[in-house]
Design an enzyme around this catalytic site. Structure first.
Site, PDB file in Angstrom:
ATOM      1  N   SER A 104      57.734  20.386  95.316  1.00 52.75           N
ATOM      2  CA  SER A 104      56.945  19.718  96.347  1.00 52.75           C
ATOM      3  C   SER A 104      57.593  19.928  97.712  1.00 52.75           C
ATOM      4  O   SER A 104      58.792  19.711  97.891  1.00 52.75           O
ATOM      5  CB  SER A 104      56.857  18.228  96.037  1.00 52.75           C
ATOM      6  OG  SER A 104      56.148  17.558  97.053  1.00 52.75           O
ATOM      7  N   GLY A 105      56.787  20.369  98.678  1.00 52.35           N
ATOM      8  CA  GLY A 105      57.291  20.612 100.030  1.00 52.35           C
ATOM      9  C   GLY A 105      57.754  22.025 100.273  1.00 52.35           C
ATOM     10  O   GLY A 105      58.208  22.355 101.362  1.00 52.35           O
ATOM     11  N   THR A 109      50.769  24.842  98.927  1.00 51.05           N
ATOM     12  CA  THR A 109      49.387  24.639  99.385  1.00 51.05           C
ATOM     13  C   THR A 109      49.076  25.520 100.589  1.00 51.05           C
ATOM     14  O   THR A 109      48.004  26.132 100.666  1.00 51.05           O
ATOM     15  CB  THR A 109      49.166  23.154  99.736  1.00 51.05           C
ATOM     16  OG1 THR A 109      49.419  22.361  98.570  1.00 51.05           O
ATOM     17  CG2 THR A 109      47.745  22.921 100.206  1.00 51.05           C
ATOM     18  N   ASN A 156      57.314  15.735 101.304  1.00 52.40           N
ATOM     19  CA  ASN A 156      56.240  16.573 101.847  1.00 52.40           C
ATOM     20  C   ASN A 156      55.136  15.685 102.387  1.00 52.40           C
ATOM     21  O   ASN A 156      54.699  14.749 101.715  1.00 52.40           O
ATOM     22  CB  ASN A 156      55.709  17.480 100.717  1.00 52.40           C
ATOM     23  CG  ASN A 156      54.666  18.465 101.192  1.00 52.40           C
ATOM     24  OD1 ASN A 156      54.365  18.532 102.383  1.00 52.40           O
ATOM     25  ND2 ASN A 156      54.108  19.225 100.287  1.00 52.40           N
ATOM     26  N   SER A 159      51.613  16.705 100.095  1.00 53.55           N
ATOM     27  CA  SER A 159      51.982  17.125  98.743  1.00 53.55           C
ATOM     28  C   SER A 159      50.765  17.090  97.820  1.00 53.55           C
ATOM     29  O   SER A 159      50.041  16.090  97.762  1.00 53.55           O
ATOM     30  CB  SER A 159      53.074  16.203  98.193  1.00 53.55           C
ATOM     31  OG  SER A 159      53.375  16.532  96.857  1.00 53.55           O
ATOM     32  N   SER A 160      50.542  18.186  97.106  1.00 53.75           N
ATOM     33  CA  SER A 160      49.451  18.222  96.123  1.00 53.75           C
ATOM     34  C   SER A 160      49.860  17.397  94.919  1.00 53.75           C
ATOM     35  O   SER A 160      50.851  17.705  94.264  1.00 53.75           O
ATOM     36  CB  SER A 160      49.163  19.668  95.694  1.00 53.75           C
ATOM     37  OG  SER A 160      48.736  20.437  96.774  1.00 53.75           O
ATOM     38  N   GLY A 386      55.382  21.956  91.342  1.00 51.95           N
ATOM     39  CA  GLY A 386      56.638  22.583  90.957  1.00 51.95           C
ATOM     40  C   GLY A 386      57.505  21.633  90.143  1.00 51.95           C
ATOM     41  O   GLY A 386      57.153  20.475  89.914  1.00 51.95           O
ATOM     42  N   GLU A 388      60.028  18.939  89.086  1.00 53.86           N
ATOM     43  CA  GLU A 388      60.360  17.706  89.795  1.00 53.86           C
ATOM     44  C   GLU A 388      61.491  16.971  89.091  1.00 53.86           C
ATOM     45  O   GLU A 388      61.482  16.789  87.862  1.00 53.86           O
ATOM     46  CB  GLU A 388      59.144  16.782  89.891  1.00 53.86           C
ATOM     47  CG  GLU A 388      58.064  17.323  90.799  1.00 53.86           C
ATOM     48  CD  GLU A 388      56.930  16.345  91.045  1.00 53.86           C
ATOM     49  OE1 GLU A 388      56.125  16.600  91.965  1.00 53.86           O
ATOM     50  OE2 GLU A 388      56.845  15.334  90.317  1.00 53.86           O
TER      51      GLU A 388
END
Length: 1004
Positions: A104-105, A109, A156, A159-160, A386, A388
């Site tokens: 994330s980050g 995206t 992020n 973040s998705s 991703g 985590e």
């Protein structure tokens, strides 16, 4: 090999590192980041480092630089991988996919949006309206999905919180004709809970801060997020996100995609209902559970288009069927709160899935017949969460990390498979490669009867009270001997694990400790049937479409629903199978730091990501024996200038033979292998040496080409100039001939014309003949004059010559020269006929005495004597003397001046008849002609002409000047004569002035 980047930016392709080690990999990655090069290659894999700043490398110019180019032709870029996938799809008719991974980050995206932007930019060159519509829908869908599926986290701002796989369908021409979006594991727990510093999904804050007042009033909500229990944590977070502007952008995007106003309003109602549900609290009155804010229930009923009583009953009771009997079982306050939260999560998840479905309805390929339109090919873009590792890792992190294990397994398998197949295709011996095979971890999670998912599902199916601790005990019993699993019970001395709460899995990316708290509830994902019936029975058709299972009667027996773990496992297996049948391309995203700084590169943070993304294994696989490979034609195209045998073109039997001759000439034949269609180079140093030689030769070739091209340009310009000169000469000759022919035509019969061609208009000459025209006109004028003169008698010839002399002397200086009349010369006879006999006697006497041949001019004059008195006299000019005579005394000669003593004449520029005869002895004669008949007749021109003609015949010079005032000498004294005009004066008069004399002439 990526072109146009020097080694000061590091190695653009990690495969070309001198030593394949983690330290060298990190040093090269850091150098490129610090130099502003955020993209690198590992063969055909793009490694992307989030720059945390806007970069001007995605515009139209960048698109054109990568369109149709090979990967190695331009510096590393997302556009290069997108173009490679598009070319493989279009040229080889293969389905392709681009897998974007990272934590994330890391910029996944954004990477997916840039890939979509590039594909949209290079397709549909003919601007077909339907294709443009599909492209616009695909791009707009990102905006909507981000609003409802993304959130701000501590890592992020966007973040998705779901996995997304988008298939883009293309027709046989390579234009997009539709698509399909699949979503995976929305983090719906975020609806009811967020960690400190994080927000819930963007959609809630966009509605509150961007929705118009009228909309908020109709939804019974206010702008302050802190007023709502579910999102108050995020409402306190300061962020740079502009929720108001995003709300408008999402609303516009939904309208473009095709959401009706009623559907969009229903989405807002679900968001508002979720917020109101979070503010519901339950109390207890004895054994009865009560809702402490009944007015909120009324608002929820209005928003859900159902009755308040039905909402209240669904929240407080659960309908249970026991055989034929149906009873309502009251919830405890804890059970009611659980049901409320489950409803909120389920409603938001259904909303998100419904939005994805509506988008798919719009963008899916319609009326496509492969037999008519050709094969429908696909490019897939996978943007998924991703790996985590948080402080508290729960069921969601476990599923996400399992997903990454599956994708890593696929990645290694496909890369190995591609390498093996390429070596076998080319006839190169394959060397075994040691790498970490994470199949053991995948089996640990998904294996039937023994995997963690199976243990979890088994625990959920047990009758009676099932707790998370029971689940952990089941794991300890079945996985006690597994090398990648441990817990505090299995490792009593490991104090990092809590008893009856934690277990640890050794993932390929590192060790992760998971807390089993909530695993059972999240896996069951229980939502009471009462809520499903409540929403299905709503009068709003959108709710009915979202909850079709609500139509089942209470007594109908249904199968046990699949658990969340099983559903996710099945979706992952399906996703991997889908990706495995496509030609994959990879984008590996790396987050350089946790503070979103564009300058900071945290070594340990990035090292961890490089390890769990398996990038070093990827380099090792790619470097298995050979660091670089290329087809023979393309290798020759790049390096043929190095060898005399291949430049500019070779005459060897094949490109393979030419490559062999080139490498042998460079001394690299021991470091290469020759496949069937490609050359394989073992070490990067050989490639860099080839690049250095190529750079030297390119410089020399460029200079040579510049010289040749400049010579070509000079010769071309010379030929053009010569051709232009030939054309110019021919055209000039043509214009000259045309002009001469036209002059000849116009003046052909000039001899028979009355005026001998004076009326004929001369044709316009070309510029080069303007002086020639003047000469022609002069010739014609002289011929015309000669034609006129040749018929004249001697007296007329003398008169013409006198007029010509006058014209030459006085043209432009006096107005009336008397050229239009006949000149008589001796005017005394005409002006005084009664004294003609006296004049004849005197002139005869003077002729006998002075022997003159003819009279040049005679006229009555008025003069001033040396006593300054005015006198009337007669002036007689012969070819020998100038005589002053007194007309009152029978023209008695008063004085004679030899003509050889006359040096010049002076006249004024006016109409007066003043003339001054200048003499050598400074005794100038000043006279004014008078007595003319008619009175306005001017004789100055005739006098000047007669004098000039005579002097010219004797080859003497006579100076004629025109001025005012006139300078003269009277008896040796300098004086001036000024002419003035006076009205009502009958005849000219001389008067004495300050510096000479004033001649007053009549003004009328």
């Amino acid at each position: 090999m990526a072109e146009h980047e020097s080694l000061e930016f590091g190695k653009a392709d990690f495969v070309l590192l001198d030593n394949v080690s983690l330290e060298d990999f990190m040093a090269n990655l850091k150098l490129r980041f610090e130099k502003g090069r955020i993209y690198s290659y590992i063969g055909e894999v793009v490694v992307s480092v989030n720059p945390y700043r806007a970069m001007n490398i995605y515009g139209r110019d960048a698109v054109e630089q990568y369109r149709g180019r090979e990967l190695y032709e331009r510096p590393p870029h997302l556009f290069a991988i997108a173009d490679a996938a598009y070319k493989a799809m279009k040229r080889r008719n293969k389905d392709t996919c681009i897998v974007i991974s990272g934590e994330s980050g890391a910029g996944k995206t954004e990477a997916s949006k840039y890939i979509m932007q590039y594909i949209a930019a290079i397709t549909n060159p003919n601007q077909r309206a339907e294709v443009e519509r599909v492209k616009n829908m695909l791009l707009k869908s990102n905006c909507v999905l981000e609003a409802f599926g993304n959130a701000k986290t501590n890592r992020n701002d966007n973040s998705s919180r779901f996995g997304k796989y988008m298939d883009i369908n293309f027709d046989f021409k390579g234009d997009p004709i539709g698509g399909h979006i699949s979503n995976y594991l929305l983090e719906k727990s975020r609806v009811i809970f967020q960690q400190d510093g994080e927000r819930s999904f963007h959609s809630f804050y966009q509605l509150l801060r961007g929705g118009p007042e009228s909309l908020l009033r109709s939804l019974h909500i206010q702008k302050d997020p802190k007023a709502y229990a579910y999102i108050k944590v995020g409402g306190q977070v300061k962020s740079s996100i502009n929720d108001g502007a995003d709300f408008k952008a999402v609303a516009d995007a939904m309208k473009v995609i095709g959401f009706t106003s009623e559907e969009t309003l229903t989405a807002y109602k679900i968001l508002a209902t979720t917020l109101h549900l979070g503010n519901l609290t339950f109390g207890v009155d004895g054994d009865v559970t009560l809702i402490q804010s009944p007015e909120t229930v009324s608002v929820i009923g209005e928003l859900l288009s159902t009755q308040q009583g039905n909402v209240e009953k669904a929240l407080l009771f659960r309908t249970v069927s026991t055989g034929r009997d149906v009873i309502d079982k009251q919830h405890t306050a804890q059970e009611a709160s659980y049901g409320r939260d489950a409803l909120a999560k389920a409603m938001y998840e259904r909303l998100f899935c419904w939005i994805v479905g509506r988008i798919n309805d719009v963008i899916e390929v319609k009326n496509y017949d492969a037999r008519v339109h050709g094969k429908n090919t696909v490019i897939g873009v996978l943007d998924i969460y991703g790996f985590e590792i948080f402080q508290n890792n729960s069921f969601e992190q476990f599923c996400i990390n399992y997903c990454n294990e599956k994708l890593q397994q696929l990645f290694i398998q496909l890369v190995l498979k591609q390498e093996q197949e390429e070596y076998q295709r080319e006839g190169i011996p394959w060397k075994h490669i040691d790498y970490f095979n994470n199949q053991i971890i995948v089996d640990l999670v998904e294996q039937q009867h023994k995997g963690i998912f199976s243990v979890l599902d088994e625990a959920c199916m047990n009758v009676g009270k099932v707790t998370d601790e029971v689940f952990l005990q089941g794991l300890n019993g079945k996985l006690a001997k597994h090398v990648h699993y441990t817990s505090r019970k299995l490792s009593p001395t490991d104090k990092s694990l809590e008893f009856d709460r934690d277990f640890r899995i050794k993932h390929y990316a590192g060790n992760v400790v998971y807390s089993v708290v909530g695993f059972i509830d999240k896996n069951k994902d229980t939502l009471f049937q009462d809520f499903k019936r409540l929403l299905y029975n709503s009068s709003n058709p959108v709710f009915q479409a979202m909850w079709p299972e609500g139509k089942l009667r209470i007594t109908e027996v249904t199968k046990r629903p699949l658990t969340a773990a099983t559903l996710f496992k099945n979706s992952m297996i399906s996703l991997v199978e889908n990706l495995a049948c496509k030609e994959p391309y990879y984008v590996r995203c790396i987050k350089p730091n946790d503070v979103k700084s564009p300058l900071l590169f945290e070594q340990e943070r990035c090292r961890h990501q490089v390890e769990y993304l398996g990038l070093l294994e990827n380099v090792r696989v790619r470097r298995a024996g050979f660091a670089y490979r290329q087809t023979y034609p393309r290798f020759l195209q790049r390096y043929k200038m190095i060898s005399e045998f291949t430049w500019p073109n070779h005459d060897l039997p094949s490109d393979q033979e030419a490559v062999k001759r080139l490498l042998q000439g460079c001394g690299f034949h021991h470091d290469v292998a020759y496949g069937k269609t490609k050359v394989f180079i073992r070490t990067p140093r050989t490639l860099f040496s080839l690049e250095d030689q190529r750079a030297d030769m390119v410089q020399r070739i460029v200079l040579f080409l510049q010289k040749v091209w400049r010579g070509t340009l000079a010769r071309t310009r010379c030929r053009r100039m010569r051709a232009g000169l030939v054309i110019l000469r021919a055209y000039r000759r043509y214009k000259v001939k045309s002009y001469v022919r036209e002059v000849n035509r116009r003046f052909k019969n000039v001899r028979t014309m009355k005026d001998h061609g004076r009326h004929v208009k001369w044709p316009t000459p070309p510029k080069v003949l303007r002086r020639f025209e003047e000469a022609l006109k002069n010739i014609h004028s002289r011929w015309w004059a000669w034609t006129l003169i040749k018929g004249l008698n001697p007296e007329e010839v003398l008169q013409v010559r006198a007029k010509v002399a006058t014209l030459e002397a006085l043209r432009g200086q006096r107005a009336d020269l008397g050229l239009q009349r006949a000149w008589e010369g001796n005017y005394l006879k005409r002006d005084s006929p009664d004294m003609a006999s006296s004049l004849a006697l005197v002139s005869g006497e003077l002729q006998r005495k002075d022997k003159f041949m003819r009279v040049l001019f005679s006229c009555n004059v008025r003069k001033i004597n040396h006593f300054h008195k005015v006198e009337d006299r007669a002036l007689l000019i012969t070819d020998r003397h100038l005589y002053k005579m007194d007309p009152q005394k029978q023209y008695k000669p008063m004085k004679s001046i030899p003509l050889y003593n006359v040096t010049g004449l002076s006249v004024s520029p006016g109409k007066d008849q003043l003339v001054v005869f200048h003499t050598k002895d400074s005794r100038d004669l000043v006279v004014c002609l008078q007595g003319m008949l008619p009175p306005a007749e001017s004789r100055i021109g005739e006098l000047v002409g007669a004098m000039l003609g005579h002097f010219k015949s004797e080859k003497r010079k006579l100076q004629v000047s025109v001025s005012t005032p006139i300078q003269c000498s009277m008896n040796g004294r300098k004086c001036t004569i000024v002419v003035e005009t006076k009205i009502n004066q009958s005849q000219p008069e001389f008067t004495k002035g300050r510096s000479g004399y004033v001649l007053s002439v009549p003004g009328n």
